[in-house]
Design a protein around this motif. Structure first.
Motif, PDB file in Angstrom:
ATOM      1  N   THR A  15       0.816  -1.212   0.000  1.00  0.00           N
ATOM      2  CA  THR A  15       0.000   0.000   0.000  1.00  0.00           C
ATOM      3  C   THR A  15       0.854   1.268   0.000  1.00  0.00           C
ATOM      4  OG1 THR A  15      -0.112  -0.175   2.417  1.00  0.00           O
ATOM      5  CG2 THR A  15      -1.936  -1.119   1.150  1.00  0.00           C
ATOM      6  N   VAL A  16       2.151   1.151   0.193  1.00  0.00           N
ATOM      7  CA  VAL A  16       3.065   2.282   0.138  1.00  0.00           C
ATOM      8  C   VAL A  16       3.812   2.240  -1.187  1.00  0.00           C
ATOM      9  CG1 VAL A  16       5.164   3.282   1.148  1.00  0.00           C
ATOM     10  CG2 VAL A  16       3.313   2.482   2.624  1.00  0.00           C
ATOM     11  N   SER A  17       3.972   3.403  -1.824  1.00  0.00           N
ATOM     12  CA  SER A  17       4.611   3.476  -3.131  1.00  0.00           C
ATOM     13  C   SER A  17       6.011   2.883  -3.109  1.00  0.00           C
ATOM     14  CB  SER A  17       4.689   4.939  -3.596  1.00  0.00           C
ATOM     15  OG  SER A  17       5.502   5.062  -4.735  1.00  0.00           O
ATOM     16  N   VAL A  18       6.359   2.198  -4.208  1.00  0.00           N
ATOM     17  CA  VAL A  18       7.689   1.611  -4.338  1.00  0.00           C
ATOM     18  C   VAL A  18       8.770   2.695  -4.381  1.00  0.00           C
ATOM     19  CG1 VAL A  18       7.732   1.608  -6.865  1.00  0.00           C
ATOM     20  CG2 VAL A  18       8.980  -0.166  -5.591  1.00  0.00           C
ATOM     21  N   ALA A  19       8.346   3.955  -4.585  1.00  0.00           N
ATOM     22  CA  ALA A  19       9.314   5.056  -4.560  1.00  0.00           C
ATOM     23  C   ALA A  19      10.030   5.128  -3.216  1.00  0.00           C
ATOM     24  CB  ALA A  19       8.610   6.386  -4.859  1.00  0.00           C
ATOM     25  N   TRP A  20       9.356   4.705  -2.139  1.00  0.00           N
ATOM     26  CA  TRP A  20       9.997   4.704  -0.821  1.00  0.00           C
ATOM     27  C   TRP A  20      11.141   3.697  -0.772  1.00  0.00           C
ATOM     28  CZ3 TRP A  20       9.595   8.105   3.039  1.00  0.00           C
ATOM     29  CH2 TRP A  20       8.512   8.985   3.029  1.00  0.00           C
ATOM     30  N   ALA A  21      10.973   2.563  -1.448  1.00  0.00           N
ATOM     31  CA  ALA A  21      12.059   1.581  -1.497  1.00  0.00           C
ATOM     32  C   ALA A  21      13.249   2.145  -2.260  1.00  0.00           C
ATOM     33  CB  ALA A  21      11.572   0.287  -2.144  1.00  0.00           C
ATOM     34  N   GLY A  22      12.968   2.768  -3.412  1.00  0.00           N
ATOM     35  CA  GLY A  22      14.048   3.389  -4.175  1.00  0.00           C
ATOM     36  C   GLY A  22      14.709   4.514  -3.409  1.00  0.00           C
ATOM     37  N   LEU A  23      13.899   5.304  -2.683  1.00  0.00           N
ATOM     38  CA  LEU A  23      14.454   6.387  -1.874  1.00  0.00           C
ATOM     39  C   LEU A  23      15.393   5.842  -0.808  1.00  0.00           C
ATOM     40  CD1 LEU A  23      14.616   9.282  -0.759  1.00  0.00           C
ATOM     41  CD2 LEU A  23      12.485   8.825   0.483  1.00  0.00           C
ATOM     42  N   GLY A  24      14.979   4.758  -0.148  1.00  0.00           N
ATOM     43  CA  GLY A  24      15.821   4.183   0.892  1.00  0.00           C
ATOM     44  C   GLY A  24      17.161   3.729   0.352  1.00  0.00           C
ATOM     45  N   ILE A  25      17.130   3.049  -0.791  1.00  0.00           N
ATOM     46  CA  ILE A  25      18.378   2.546  -1.386  1.00  0.00           C
ATOM     47  C   ILE A  25      19.266   3.705  -1.834  1.00  0.00           C
ATOM     48  CG2 ILE A  25      19.325   1.237  -3.326  1.00  0.00           C
ATOM     49  CD1 ILE A  25      16.789  -0.530  -3.163  1.00  0.00           C
ATOM     50  N   LEU A  26      18.683   4.683  -2.527  1.00  0.00           N
ATOM     51  CA  LEU A  26      19.482   5.803  -3.023  1.00  0.00           C
ATOM     52  C   LEU A  26      20.000   6.690  -1.895  1.00  0.00           C
ATOM     53  CD1 LEU A  26      17.861   7.071  -6.339  1.00  0.00           C
ATOM     54  CD2 LEU A  26      20.153   6.160  -5.990  1.00  0.00           C
ATOM     55  N   ALA A  27      19.212   6.855  -0.829  1.00  0.00           N
ATOM     56  CA  ALA A  27      19.682   7.657   0.306  1.00  0.00           C
ATOM     57  C   ALA A  27      20.872   6.983   0.980  1.00  0.00           C
ATOM     58  CB  ALA A  27      18.548   7.875   1.305  1.00  0.00           C
ATOM     59  N   LEU A  28      20.835   5.667   1.101  1.00  0.00           N
ATOM     60  CA  LEU A  28      21.971   4.939   1.667  1.00  0.00           C
ATOM     61  C   LEU A  28      23.200   5.072   0.771  1.00  0.00           C
ATOM     62  CD1 LEU A  28      20.145   1.720   2.916  1.00  0.00           C
ATOM     63  CD2 LEU A  28      21.223   3.453   4.343  1.00  0.00           C
ATOM     64  N   LEU A  29      22.995   4.956  -0.540  1.00  0.00           N
ATOM     65  CA  LEU A  29      24.113   5.117  -1.477  1.00  0.00           C
ATOM     66  C   LEU A  29      24.643   6.552  -1.463  1.00  0.00           C
ATOM     67  CD1 LEU A  29      22.848   3.039  -4.545  1.00  0.00           C
ATOM     68  CD2 LEU A  29      24.716   2.451  -2.981  1.00  0.00           C
ATOM     69  N   ALA A  30      23.729   7.530  -1.358  1.00  0.00           N
ATOM     70  CA  ALA A  30      24.153   8.928  -1.309  1.00  0.00           C
ATOM     71  C   ALA A  30      24.996   9.190  -0.069  1.00  0.00           C
ATOM     72  CB  ALA A  30      22.938   9.847  -1.334  1.00  0.00           C
ATOM     73  N   ALA A  31      24.580   8.634   1.066  1.00  0.00           N
ATOM     74  CA  ALA A  31      25.352   8.808   2.298  1.00  0.00           C
ATOM     75  C   ALA A  31      26.743   8.202   2.140  1.00  0.00           C
ATOM     76  CB  ALA A  31      24.616   8.152   3.468  1.00  0.00           C
ATOM     77  N   ALA A  32      26.804   6.998   1.564  1.00  0.00           N
ATOM     78  CA  ALA A  32      28.106   6.368   1.338  1.00  0.00           C
ATOM     79  C   ALA A  32      28.942   7.197   0.371  1.00  0.00           C
ATOM     80  CB  ALA A  32      27.915   4.952   0.802  1.00  0.00           C
ATOM     81  N   GLY A  33      28.296   7.727  -0.678  1.00  0.00           N
ATOM     82  CA  GLY A  33      29.018   8.531  -1.664  1.00  0.00           C
ATOM     83  C   GLY A  33      29.602   9.795  -1.059  1.00  0.00           C
ATOM     84  N   ILE A  34      28.799  10.496  -0.249  1.00  0.00           N
ATOM     85  CA  ILE A  34      29.300  11.713   0.394  1.00  0.00           C
ATOM     86  C   ILE A  34      30.492  11.386   1.286  1.00  0.00           C
ATOM     87  CG2 ILE A  34      28.726  13.568   2.007  1.00  0.00           C
ATOM     88  CD1 ILE A  34      25.818  13.317   1.017  1.00  0.00           C
ATOM     89  N   TYR A  35      30.390  10.287   2.019  1.00  0.00           N
ATOM     90  CA  TYR A  35      31.486   9.902   2.921  1.00  0.00           C
ATOM     91  C   TYR A  35      32.771   9.623   2.139  1.00  0.00           C
ATOM     92  CZ  TYR A  35      34.334   7.122   6.077  1.00  0.00           C
ATOM     93  OH  TYR A  35      35.383   6.639   6.823  1.00  0.00           O
ATOM     94  N   PHE A  36      32.673   8.836   1.071  1.00  0.00           N
ATOM     95  CA  PHE A  36      33.867   8.491   0.301  1.00  0.00           C
ATOM     96  C   PHE A  36      34.456   9.710  -0.405  1.00  0.00           C
ATOM     97  CE2 PHE A  36      32.004   4.073   0.239  1.00  0.00           C
ATOM     98  CZ  PHE A  36      32.959   3.548   1.085  1.00  0.00           C
ATOM     99  N   VAL A  37      33.585  10.597  -0.896  1.00  0.00           N
ATOM    100  CA  VAL A  37      34.076  11.807  -1.560  1.00  0.00           C
ATOM    101  C   VAL A  37      34.808  12.706  -0.565  1.00  0.00           C
ATOM    102  CG1 VAL A  37      33.335  13.963  -2.647  1.00  0.00           C
ATOM    103  CG2 VAL A  37      32.397  11.794  -3.442  1.00  0.00           C
ATOM    104  N   VAL A  38      34.224  12.892   0.620  1.00  0.00           N
ATOM    105  CA  VAL A  38      34.878  13.711   1.642  1.00  0.00           C
ATOM    106  C   VAL A  38      36.205  13.090   2.053  1.00  0.00           C
ATOM    107  CG1 VAL A  38      34.708  14.554   4.021  1.00  0.00           C
ATOM    108  CG2 VAL A  38      32.743  14.722   2.502  1.00  0.00           C
ATOM    109  N   LEU A  39      36.225  11.772   2.199  1.00  0.00           N
ATOM    110  CA  LEU A  39      37.461  11.080   2.581  1.00  0.00           C
ATOM    111  C   LEU A  39      38.544  11.280   1.538  1.00  0.00           C
ATOM    112  CD1 LEU A  39      38.542   9.170   4.819  1.00  0.00           C
ATOM    113  CD2 LEU A  39      37.911   7.260   3.327  1.00  0.00           C
ATOM    114  N   LYS A  40      38.179  11.143   0.268  1.00  0.00           N
ATOM    115  CA  LYS A  40      39.160  11.331  -0.809  1.00  0.00           C
ATOM    116  C   LYS A  40      39.649  12.775  -0.860  1.00  0.00           C
ATOM    117  CE  LYS A  40      39.248   7.237  -2.873  1.00  0.00           C
ATOM    118  NZ  LYS A  40      40.508   6.467  -3.055  1.00  0.00           N
TER     119      LYS A  40
END
Length: 298
Positions: free
Chosen positions: A118-143
């Motif tokens: 009953t909840v849009s699949v967009a929430w699943a995509g948001l969860g995955i992309l938000a996790l990837l975005a957090a990882a991306g920001i961390y790796f970019v800052v580290l580099k």
């Protein structure tokens, strides 16, 4: 006062004032019992004026002559202060929490009679992309902190997460809301955050626009703070705060880099001659570019 401090401070101050005014509007701008909006409620006009004033002030202060950041992303967004680094990492943690909660919101949603959630699949995509975005920001800052070249694809992830952030909230909340005053501020905050992330990603592809990036990042941060007055779900609260910290830190770093001499070399300049990932960003010296293109052709 330096713009790298003044601009984020004004965005936070404007966001807090707007949050308080919005709380008054949400408490007094609707009829008791029916919940219908009161036409021309004073608090509504006060909220609109505060939001508009914050955006106009930030637009005026963000405008002007800026450096041409045409070499690499790190040259523009390297966090040089401990506070900026702390805000970046706080944004990483909150975006990761928001992504996990968004994914859990979809997984735990009940199934309909047809077997669909009953909840849009967009929430699943948001969860995955938000996790990837957090990882991306961390790796970019580290580099960047290590003075190493970054992978351009990482800097685009927060913008795509912002797209699904808007979609998921639209399908579940905004589309069914009859009052524009109730969802306009959260919608504009998410929209400006998404645009800021895309403008920031453009710096990795020789498309840097300093004024637009500063304005979207700072105004988005202010409206995100205003949106917290709504008592949002935990997933959205974490995402609004995470985006706010990330954008404030990025805007501060960009303003700081913009004030530095243009002759300063990028933080990862020692790797430019050997970094294939930097070539599309124009960081390779002219001689190296010719040599590389000549070798590829042969």
């Amino acid at each position: 006062m330096r713009k790298s401090v003044l601009l984020p401070a004004l965005a936070v101050a404007g966001g807090i004032v707007g949050l308080l005014v919005r709380r008054v509007y949400l408490a007094t701008g609707f009829e008791v019992g029916t919940g219908l909006p009161i036409p021309h409620a004073p608090a509504l006009w006060a909220m609109a004026l505060v939001a508009a004033a914050v955006v106009v002030v930030l637009a005026v202060l963000s405008a002007g002559k800026h450096r041409n950041f045409d070499r690499c992303y790190a040259e523009a967004f390297l966090p040089r202060s401990p506070l900026g680094l702390t805000l970046q990492l706080a944004g990483v943690v909150l975006l990761a929490i928001g992504g996990f909660l968004a994914l859990a919101h979809w997984v735990q949603s009940p199934l309909s009679a047809e077997g669909q959630r009953t909840v849009s699949v967009a929430w699943a995509g948001l969860g995955i992309l938000a996790l990837l975005a957090a990882a991306g920001i961390y790796f970019v800052v580290l580099k960047m902190r290590r003075g190493q070249p970054i992978l351009s694809a990482w800097v685009t992830l927060p913008g795509f997460a912002g797209c699904l952030w808007i979609m998921s909230n639209y399908y579940e909340n905004w589309a069914a809301n009859p009052s524009l005053g109730q969802y306009l501020i959260p919608m504009l905050g998410a929209l400006l955050s998404m645009l800021a992330c895309f403008f920031m990603g453009g710096f990795a592809f020789e498309k840097g626009r300093v004024t637009a990036t500063l304005l979207c990042a700072l105004a988005g941060s202010a409206l995100n703070l205003m949106a917290l007055a709504d008592g949002l779900p935990l997933a959205d609260t974490a995402l609004y705060l995470g985006m706010t910290f990330y954008l404030l830190a990025s805007a501060s770093a960009l303003a700081d880099s913009d004030a530095r001499p243009e002759t300063a070399a990028p933080a990862c300049s020692a790797h430019c001659a050997t970094c294939a990932g930097c070539a599309p960003m124009g960081t390779l010296p002219a001689k190296e570019e010719k040599k590389k293109s000549g070798g590829t052709a042969s």
